[in-house]
Structure formats: structure tokens, C-alpha cells
Design a protein around this motif. Structure first.
Motif, PDB file in Angstrom:
ATOM      1  N   ALA A 155      36.722  30.926  76.595  1.00 21.20           N
ATOM      2  CA  ALA A 155      37.722  29.910  76.279  1.00 21.20           C
ATOM      3  C   ALA A 155      38.831  30.462  75.384  1.00 21.20           C
ATOM      4  O   ALA A 155      40.003  30.122  75.570  1.00 21.20           O
ATOM      5  CB  ALA A 155      37.065  28.703  75.621  1.00 21.20           C
ATOM      6  N   THR A 156      38.488  31.324  74.438  1.00 17.32           N
ATOM      7  CA  THR A 156      39.522  31.865  73.542  1.00 17.32           C
ATOM      8  C   THR A 156      40.510  32.732  74.312  1.00 17.32           C
ATOM      9  O   THR A 156      41.707  32.671  74.065  1.00 17.32           O
ATOM     10  CB  THR A 156      38.887  32.680  72.401  1.00 17.32           C
ATOM     11  N   MET A 170      42.671  30.368  76.397  1.00 18.91           N
ATOM     12  CA  MET A 170      43.628  29.677  75.534  1.00 18.91           C
ATOM     13  C   MET A 170      44.767  30.619  75.131  1.00 18.91           C
ATOM     14  O   MET A 170      45.936  30.215  75.139  1.00 18.91           O
ATOM     15  CB  MET A 170      42.901  29.127  74.305  1.00 18.91           C
ATOM     16  N   ASP A 220      44.161  22.155  68.658  1.00 25.00           N
ATOM     17  CA  ASP A 220      42.882  22.807  68.940  1.00 25.00           C
ATOM     18  C   ASP A 220      42.894  23.343  70.368  1.00 25.00           C
ATOM     19  O   ASP A 220      43.701  24.174  70.700  1.00 25.00           O
ATOM     20  CB  ASP A 220      41.709  21.856  68.700  1.00 25.00           C
ATOM     21  N   ASN A 221      41.983  22.858  71.219  1.00 23.72           N
ATOM     22  CA  ASN A 221      41.917  23.317  72.609  1.00 23.72           C
ATOM     23  C   ASN A 221      42.557  22.320  73.575  1.00 23.72           C
ATOM     24  O   ASN A 221      42.234  22.298  74.755  1.00 23.72           O
ATOM     25  CB  ASN A 221      40.470  23.570  73.017  1.00 23.72           C
ATOM     26  N   HIS A 222      43.435  21.473  73.058  1.00 18.51           N
ATOM     27  CA  HIS A 222      44.132  20.478  73.877  1.00 18.51           C
ATOM     28  C   HIS A 222      45.605  20.859  73.982  1.00 18.51           C
ATOM     29  O   HIS A 222      46.225  21.224  72.992  1.00 18.51           O
ATOM     30  CB  HIS A 222      44.021  19.085  73.247  1.00 18.51           C
ATOM     31  N   GLU A 264      42.491  20.286  78.582  1.00 21.59           N
ATOM     32  CA  GLU A 264      41.601  20.748  77.530  1.00 21.59           C
ATOM     33  C   GLU A 264      40.848  21.968  78.042  1.00 21.59           C
ATOM     34  O   GLU A 264      40.401  21.997  79.185  1.00 21.59           O
ATOM     35  CB  GLU A 264      40.615  19.628  77.172  1.00 21.59           C
ATOM     36  N   VAL A 265      40.700  22.954  77.174  1.00 19.42           N
ATOM     37  CA  VAL A 265      39.974  24.172  77.518  1.00 19.42           C
ATOM     38  C   VAL A 265      38.612  24.090  76.830  1.00 19.42           C
ATOM     39  O   VAL A 265      38.530  24.018  75.603  1.00 19.42           O
ATOM     40  CB  VAL A 265      40.750  25.421  77.043  1.00 19.42           C
ATOM     41  N   VAL A 266      37.545  24.093  77.633  1.00 17.42           N
ATOM     42  CA  VAL A 266      36.190  23.920  77.109  1.00 17.42           C
ATOM     43  C   VAL A 266      35.320  25.078  77.576  1.00 17.42           C
ATOM     44  O   VAL A 266      35.301  25.405  78.770  1.00 17.42           O
ATOM     45  CB  VAL A 266      35.565  22.595  77.616  1.00 17.42           C
ATOM     46  N   GLU A 267      34.583  25.680  76.635  1.00 11.45           N
ATOM     47  CA  GLU A 267      33.656  26.740  77.010  1.00 11.45           C
ATOM     48  C   GLU A 267      32.340  26.105  77.440  1.00 11.45           C
ATOM     49  O   GLU A 267      31.815  25.208  76.774  1.00 11.45           O
ATOM     50  CB  GLU A 267      33.423  27.693  75.838  1.00 11.45           C
ATOM     51  N   THR A 324      34.575  29.106  81.381  1.00 11.39           N
ATOM     52  CA  THR A 324      35.536  28.174  80.803  1.00 11.39           C
ATOM     53  C   THR A 324      35.916  27.124  81.833  1.00 11.39           C
ATOM     54  O   THR A 324      36.155  27.433  83.002  1.00 11.39           O
ATOM     55  CB  THR A 324      36.801  28.920  80.336  1.00 11.39           C
ATOM     56  N   ILE A 336      38.686  24.144  82.487  1.00  9.89           N
ATOM     57  CA  ILE A 336      39.955  23.536  82.095  1.00  9.89           C
ATOM     58  C   ILE A 336      39.990  22.162  82.743  1.00  9.89           C
ATOM     59  O   ILE A 336      40.012  22.038  83.964  1.00  9.89           O
ATOM     60  CB  ILE A 336      41.155  24.379  82.563  1.00  9.89           C
TER      61      ILE A 336
END
Length: 170
Positions: free
Chosen positions: A25-26, A29, A49-51, A71-74, A79, A81
Motif C-alpha cells: 500500500a505504501t 500510495m 491518510d490513505n484517502h 482509498e488504498v488499503v493493504e 493492495t 484500491i
């Protein structure tokens, strides 16, 4: 390219999508942020954040202008999206408030109709309202469809911009 994309049908007022990719995810992002800087165009972007929130340019904005939120979620080393196209939160909240009000009024007038009927009083007003409120529901639905059509070109612009941003996430 090892990417899987899922979409809902066209019927929904707020189309959603999700994309799975193999990177962390990082990293995703970081790639998204650098792509946003390169492809900025006139779209307004906000990152929390991840949004990531992408809005139509200020000069082209109208009441029905859509917004893109993803939103990016691990998820287990991969990952996901998750994205959502829809009206701005203020418009969506107003629509939900009006729907809630109409539903509550419908329940209230149903109870009023029942009580007045049991006591032998006139039921004309609650009966009229029990006919008018479903009509209002239909009008709200068609108003939402009208809004969706009004913002369709802008939604297409957002979708193309999103594809540019997401093109090299794998």
C-alpha cells in the motif's frame, strides 16, 4: 499487468470499483501521489491518510458535479484500491435527509390514518398524504437520475483522469 478490476452496473447512483494489485500500500500510495503531481490538470485533489478525493475544477462545478473518492488499503500483502464515484457529500446528505424525512412522515401518517379511522374521524388528510409521499419518493428518484445524467460528462472526465493516475500502479 496483474490487476483485477470490479465494477457495479450502471443502475447505481454511486458507482463503486475496486482494483487489486500485488504491491504494498505504501508503494501504491507513493506512485499515486507522484502521478497526481504529474497529471494534476485542473482537478482539485485532497489527500487524507490513505484517502484521495478528486473534485471537478471550481469553474466547472455545479450542484450535480460528481466527486471521486478512493482509498488504498493493504490486504494480506496485496493492495486494494476501493473507489467511489458520486455526488458531493453535501448533496448526498441532503438527499438522504429528505428520504428519511419522507419515510418518517409516511409512517407517521399511516399511524394517524389508523387512529383517526378507529375513532371515526375524518381520514382525508392522512389519506392524501399517504398518496403524496410515495409520489415524492418517485420524484426524488427521478431527480437523482437527472442529476446523474447532468454530471455524466464530468464523471467520464474523472474516470479518464483516474485511469491516467492508476496506469502504472503494478
Amino acid at each position: 499487468m496483474n490487476r483485477r478490476e470490479e465494477q457495479n452496473s450502471e443502475i447505481f447512483l454511486r458507482p463503486r470499483f475496486s482494483i487489486m494489485c500485488e504491491r504494498k500500500a505504501t508503494e501504491v500510495m507513493h506512485t499515486l501521489l507522484s502521478n497526481l503531481k504529474e497529471n494534476k490538470k485542473d482537478f482539485k485533489t485532497r489527500i487524507s491518510d490513505n484517502h484521495i478525493f478528486i473534485d471537478i475544477p471550481e469553474k466547472e462545478t455545479h450542484f450535480w458535479s460528481p466527486q471521486l473518492h478512493f482509498e488504498v488499503v493493504e490486504d494480506e500483502g496485496k493492495t486494494k484500491i476501493k473507489g467511489l464515484f458520486g455526488p458531493k457529500p453535501q448533496v448526498w446528505t441532503l438527499f438522504m435527509f429528505v428520504h428519511f424525512f419522507v419515510a418518517t412522515a409516511f409512517i407517521g401518517f399511516t399511524i394517524m390514518f389508523y387512529v383517526k379511522n378507529k375513532f371515526g374521524e375524518s381520514v382525508v388528510f392522512p389519506l392524501v398524504m399517504l398518496v403524496v409521499l410515495p409520489i415524492i419518493w418517485f420524484l426524488l428518484y427521478f431527480l437523482g437520475q437527472f442529476g446523474k445524467q447532468t454530471g455524466k460528462n464530468q464523471m467520464d472526465d474523472l474516470k479518464n483522469f483516474m485511469k491516467d493516475i492508476l496506469e502504472n500502479i503494478n
